[in-house]
Write a protein that holds these residues in place. Structure first.
Motif, PDB file in Angstrom:
ATOM      1  N   LYS A 164      -7.166   3.945   9.007  1.00  0.00           N
ATOM      2  CA  LYS A 164      -7.449   3.424   7.667  1.00  0.00           C
ATOM      3  C   LYS A 164      -8.772   2.668   7.573  1.00  0.00           C
ATOM      4  N   TYR A 165      -9.281   2.188   8.716  1.00  0.00           N
ATOM      5  CA  TYR A 165     -10.546   1.449   8.696  1.00  0.00           C
ATOM      6  C   TYR A 165     -11.705   2.233   9.307  1.00  0.00           C
TER       7      TYR A 165
ATOM      8  N   LYS B 288     -10.132   8.368   0.001  1.00  0.00           N
ATOM      9  CA  LYS B 288      -9.742   7.491   1.118  1.00  0.00           C
ATOM     10  C   LYS B 288      -9.688   6.029   0.658  1.00  0.00           C
ATOM     11  N   VAL B 289     -10.715   5.601  -0.052  1.00  0.00           N
ATOM     12  CA  VAL B 289     -10.767   4.209  -0.541  1.00  0.00           C
ATOM     13  C   VAL B 289      -9.622   3.955  -1.518  1.00  0.00           C
TER      14      VAL B 289
ATOM     15  N   GLU C 117      -5.605  12.154   7.336  1.00  0.00           N
ATOM     16  CA  GLU C 117      -5.846  10.718   7.519  1.00  0.00           C
ATOM     17  C   GLU C 117      -5.288   9.873   6.365  1.00  0.00           C
ATOM     18  N   ASN C 118      -5.042  10.474   5.228  1.00  0.00           N
ATOM     19  CA  ASN C 118      -4.494   9.724   4.102  1.00  0.00           C
ATOM     20  C   ASN C 118      -2.972   9.819   4.016  1.00  0.00           C
TER      21      ASN C 118
ATOM     22  N   ARG D 223      -2.196   1.549  -1.050  1.00  0.00           N
ATOM     23  CA  ARG D 223      -1.175   1.312  -0.022  1.00  0.00           C
ATOM     24  C   ARG D 223      -1.201  -0.122   0.512  1.00  0.00           C
ATOM     25  N   ILE D 224      -2.365  -0.746   0.454  1.00  0.00           N
ATOM     26  CA  ILE D 224      -2.479  -2.115   0.966  1.00  0.00           C
ATOM     27  C   ILE D 224      -2.060  -3.149  -0.081  1.00  0.00           C
TER      28      ILE D 224
ATOM     29  N   TYR E  13      -6.304   3.745   0.342  1.00  0.00           N
ATOM     30  CA  TYR E  13      -6.222   2.457   1.048  1.00  0.00           C
ATOM     31  C   TYR E  13      -5.886   1.336   0.076  1.00  0.00           C
TER      32      TYR E  13
ATOM     33  N   PHE F  35      -2.466   7.658   8.414  1.00  0.00           N
ATOM     34  CA  PHE F  35      -3.103   6.580   7.652  1.00  0.00           C
ATOM     35  C   PHE F  35      -3.203   5.293   8.458  1.00  0.00           C
ATOM     36  N   ASP F  36      -2.108   4.889   9.094  1.00  0.00           N
ATOM     37  CA  ASP F  36      -2.092   3.618   9.821  1.00  0.00           C
ATOM     38  C   ASP F  36      -3.084   3.586  10.978  1.00  0.00           C
TER      39      ASP F  36
ATOM     40  N   TYR G 216     -14.622   4.813   8.910  1.00  0.00           N
ATOM     41  CA  TYR G 216     -15.424   5.429   7.844  1.00  0.00           C
ATOM     42  C   TYR G 216     -16.677   6.132   8.358  1.00  0.00           C
TER      43      TYR G 216
END
Length: 291
Positions: free
Chosen positions: A237-238, A282-283, A228-229, A289-290, A286, A233-234, A240
């Motif tokens: 990514k949200y 994960k956080v 997932e990372n 990458r963001i 994110y 990912f896309d 949880y």
């Protein structure tokens, strides 16, 4: 994905809502002491076949949250039928909830009802197979929906930006909550079956069966964190809910079964730490990458 007209998608939205209502009815009957359909309650069978990873009773209260969240996204999807943008229902054309998503989700409801009866009759290994199939269908449902949203993000943003957030919160995390917990339930069921089901030629000890389930969970946590990372990912990514469910379950396992002389207790604590690390990663991914 299969292209279908709006009428077909509306029909499957209604079918999904009906399937959920039927699943709720059977759930109510399964916990009712006076029901003629069921011999035992879910809790009674769980207590009869406890293992080193059976969580504290309060953990199963998560089903209430699961059902509420499923009801929330289903009502949202049903209500969206009458919310029009650019000449059509807001979640259709582009199809944010594709027909494959509904097919797999409805299958999950049917398999869940089947599991209620198998578990009630104490067919532990068959119940495990049922839950395994349910969880697999659940993963497929989440995957189809996540791919559809990612592929049609621009279209939905242009029609109704607020619905992007609603789909992330209600649909993606709601369904992920459901199938993350059935993942846990599948491993609990596996341990009970390996230790107790007479269908198997040779049963393992409850301790060994529990270790097998913990090892599988550890592999899943590491594998999913990697996937997932990176490549997915896309799409996720949200999402949880997976981590929330694992933290909830593992803490409940430790609360009920902690024994410093039992290696499964130590393993459970290690897994809990691993889940926390995976969540932090994960956080961090994110954020990097963001930004």
């Amino acid at each position: 994905m299969v292209e279908v007209d709006n009428a077909t998608l509306i029909a499957f939205t209604v079918l999904a809502l009906l399937a959920f209502v039927v699943a709720l009815i059977f759930t109510g009957l399964s916990v009712a002491k006076k029901s003629k359909l069921f011999v035992n309650t879910i809790g009674e069978v769980s207590a009869k076949y406890e293992t080193d990873i059976t969580p504290a009773t309060y953990a199963f209260g998560i089903w209430n949250l699961i059902f509420i969240w499923q009801a929330a996204w289903l009502l949202y999807a049903f209500g969206s039928i009458w919310r029009y943008a650019d000449g059509g229902p807001v979640l259709m054309k582009p199809d944010i909830l594709p027909i494959e998503f509904y097919l797999f989700w409805i299958s999950c409801c049917l398999l869940y009802i089947g599991w209620l009866f198998l578990w009630d009759r104490e067919y532990l290994f068959y119940a495990f197979i049922d839950l395994f199939l349910l969880t697999g269908c659940g993963y497929a449902a989440v995957a189809y929906q996540s791919i559809a949203l990612n592929n049609n993000m621009i279209g939905l943003m242009s029609k109704s930006p607020v619905d992007v957030t609603l789909v992330y919160v209600l649909v993606q995390n709601g369904t992920d909550l459901f199938f993350s917990w059935t993942t846990v339930a599948t491993l609990l069921n596996l341990a009970s079956a390996l230790a107790n089901d007479p269908l198997l030629k040779r049963n393992l000890s409850a301790k060994s069966a529990s270790t097998i389930s913990l090892v599988i969970l550890g592999i899943m946590v590491l594998s999913w964190s990697l996937i997932e990372n990176t490549v997915w990912f896309d799409y996720f990514k949200y999402v949880y809910a997976w981590y929330a469910v694992l933290l909830w379950a593992l803490i409940a396992v430790i609360v009920k079964n902690y024994d410093r002389t039992n290696y499964n207790s130590v393993f459970s604590i290690v897994l809990l730490c691993l889940v926390v690390i995976a969540l932090v990663v994960k956080v961090a991914v994110y954020a990097s990458r963001i930004s």
